[in-house]
Design an enzyme around this catalytic site. Sequence first.
Site, PDB file in Angstrom:
ATOM      1  CG  LEU A  58      -2.243   0.561   1.485  1.00  0.00           C
ATOM      2  CD1 LEU A  58      -2.833   0.644   0.168  1.00  0.00           C
ATOM      3  CD2 LEU A  58      -2.604   0.840   2.502  1.00  0.00           C
ATOM      4  CD  GLU A  60      -1.781   4.494  -2.549  1.00  0.00           C
ATOM      5  OE1 GLU A  60      -0.662   5.129  -1.067  1.00  0.00           O
ATOM      6  OE2 GLU A  60      -2.632   4.347  -2.484  1.00  0.00           O
ATOM      7  CD  GLN A  82      -7.371  -0.111  -5.269  1.00  0.00           C
ATOM      8  OE1 GLN A  82      -7.255  -0.544  -3.847  1.00  0.00           O
ATOM      9  NE2 GLN A  82      -7.108  -1.826  -4.862  1.00  0.00           N
ATOM     10  N   PRO A  89      -0.786  10.843  -2.320  1.00  0.00           N
ATOM     11  CG  PRO A  89      -0.816   8.887  -0.243  1.00  0.00           C
ATOM     12  CD  PRO A  89      -0.892   9.820  -1.930  1.00  0.00           C
ATOM     13  CG  HIS A 129     -13.460   4.388  -2.310  1.00  0.00           C
ATOM     14  ND1 HIS A 129     -13.410   5.614  -0.758  1.00  0.00           N
ATOM     15  CD2 HIS A 129     -12.508   4.150  -1.842  1.00  0.00           C
ATOM     16  CE1 HIS A 129     -12.860   4.268  -0.509  1.00  0.00           C
ATOM     17  NE2 HIS A 129     -12.435   3.928  -1.319  1.00  0.00           N
TER      18      HIS A 129
END
Lengths: 327, 327
Positions: A58, A60, A82, A89, A129
């Site tokens: 995980l 980025e 994703q 980041p 999201h």
Amino acid sequence: MHKVTYIEAITEALREEMERDDKLFMMGEDIGLYGGVFKATKGLQKQFGEMRVLDTPLSESLIAGASIGATLVGLKAVPEIQFADFITPAMDQIIQQAAKLRYRSGGSYRVPVVFRVCCGGGIGGGLYHSQSNEAWFVDQPGLKVVAPATPYDAKGLLKAAIRDNNPIIYFEHKKLYRSLKQDIPDDDYIVPIGKADRKLEGETLSIITYGLPVNYALEAAKELAKENIKVEVIDLRTLLPIDKDMILESVKKTGRALIVHEANKTGGVGGEIAAIIAEEAFDYLDAPVTRVAGPDVPAIPFSPPMEEFFMVSPKKIADAARKLAAY
Amino acid sequence: MLTIDTILDKEKLKDLYYHLVLTRTFDEETRKLFKQARFAGTYFSAVGQEATTVVPSFLLEKDDVVAPSHRELGANIGKGVPPKVIMAQIYARKTSPDKGKSHPCHYGYAPLNVITPASTVAGQIVLGTGAALGFRLLNKKNVVISFFGDGATSRGCFHEALNFAGVHKLPIVFLCQNNLWAESVPLKLQTALTDLSDRAKAYGFPGITIDGNDVMEVLKTSKEALDKARNGGGPTFIECKTYRWYGHSEIDPADYRPPEEVEYWKSRDPIPRFEQLLIEHKIITEEEKKAAYSKAKQDVDEAVAYAENSPFPQAEEALEDLYYEGE
């Protein structure tokens, strides 16, 4: 010809380009065995192996930076972010490294990376999201920014991006993944980067847009046609570099410009398009340049009525077009 | 027992010595040039840190990658970048690797795989890790050294990179030059650790702390780490305790440091220590030592003449090298 969804078009592009070029690899979170949270990379790890379709921690910043670094020794990378919301980041690597490396090396390095970024709302994703943050990248020369609206363009633009040898941010709208099917050619094809597409011809006004709202604009156009408002729909497809020629040509013809995007209005791509029109087509305008965009809140709120309030829709576009046509 | 010439033969040791002397001479001369306002911006001297940069880089092969930061003049000279190329960079001339676009100390040189750095600290560690991933994917027996200071170890991307390199046992050496000060911030305000090499344990590979002012210790440790990386043994974190004699850059008087600390480290100057060793082992003579300094001065003078006789770029060349235009 064969019929595909938007996401199937993306998977096809990835598979075909991986088969075509063994220097191409991808990395990202959950893209391997799982096939990606939206299944864009489904089956690819099985076909190409664990290192060419690499599940990452995980991280980025790592996903972006390692993709860039790998290209400096001869690879091509298609990392997946994703959710666009989680790209922050990785911004340091994308903005400070990818966008500037060719420039700051006097043209001696090149950075063939395509950052596939899943963006957009309308699916109940909530604040983190759903973001449409393309404007963060559009003000960074050195990058190219692409935002396809249809399965045909999704495949053709992704292939063009992969073959381009520059750092590219490829925005996939998640609401389009499975909501749209289209016939696409069986043979290899590309859609050139930097070229907009006139999705619909019209004389009354120009709707200039990209991504999901292109489809909403086309829906609105059908309603408007019944009222004899003949809308021209320009799908930008590429946001950086932007196809100024087609924007100006269309606006000079219709005299009215309606710019539509899902991202919030302030500082959005729409402001840039409005400025281009004001600078170079002012004398042709019969009405003020108008924008339909997301309201200026940090991101799309979760509760359904608020999400609906935020989103661009065919109705919002049609209402704005009627006002503009009547001006 | 390890003798001095079991790591490198006598000729190589002499060559390494020359590269150290050249780096010192180049650095001190460039400080003078800055004071004479012969070039713009500022200059980040690395006097005192030559062992930690020149030595590991000197051990690399042409296709190996160096991912440096801004204080890595020695890493460039050790890799074989010609002094005149570096001086042209300092002078922002058209003949420099970046054709005048970046900072005097953004040393990079694509023909020898030195990645042009950015000023965002620690970003290059991620790029280096990506290059190491690239070598793995290409099945090449090449290695990467990423150089950085103690301050860089506080940034998130440092941790993301080391974590990933540990997962995949990538062929990379993380070379931390712990000079005790990150600009004006002392180590005790960076970290609660005494030895930064302790961090490596968290990423599943060895971390070693050495005297970065002892050329032989740097030579031995980096040789072992590079050989291990080249043979599939994975990464090593090497913390070199060292010291920069002057300020963060030439505009920093560095009066935040106690004078006795500076004097202590100056008394541990890596170059005379190495010279003494070479003379004791009859690898060089006093005459050869003098000749090395006089050749270095001549090489630097030639580099200065080259840079000063090189043209500036045309103003409009600021618009070039944004994108790769070829296939």
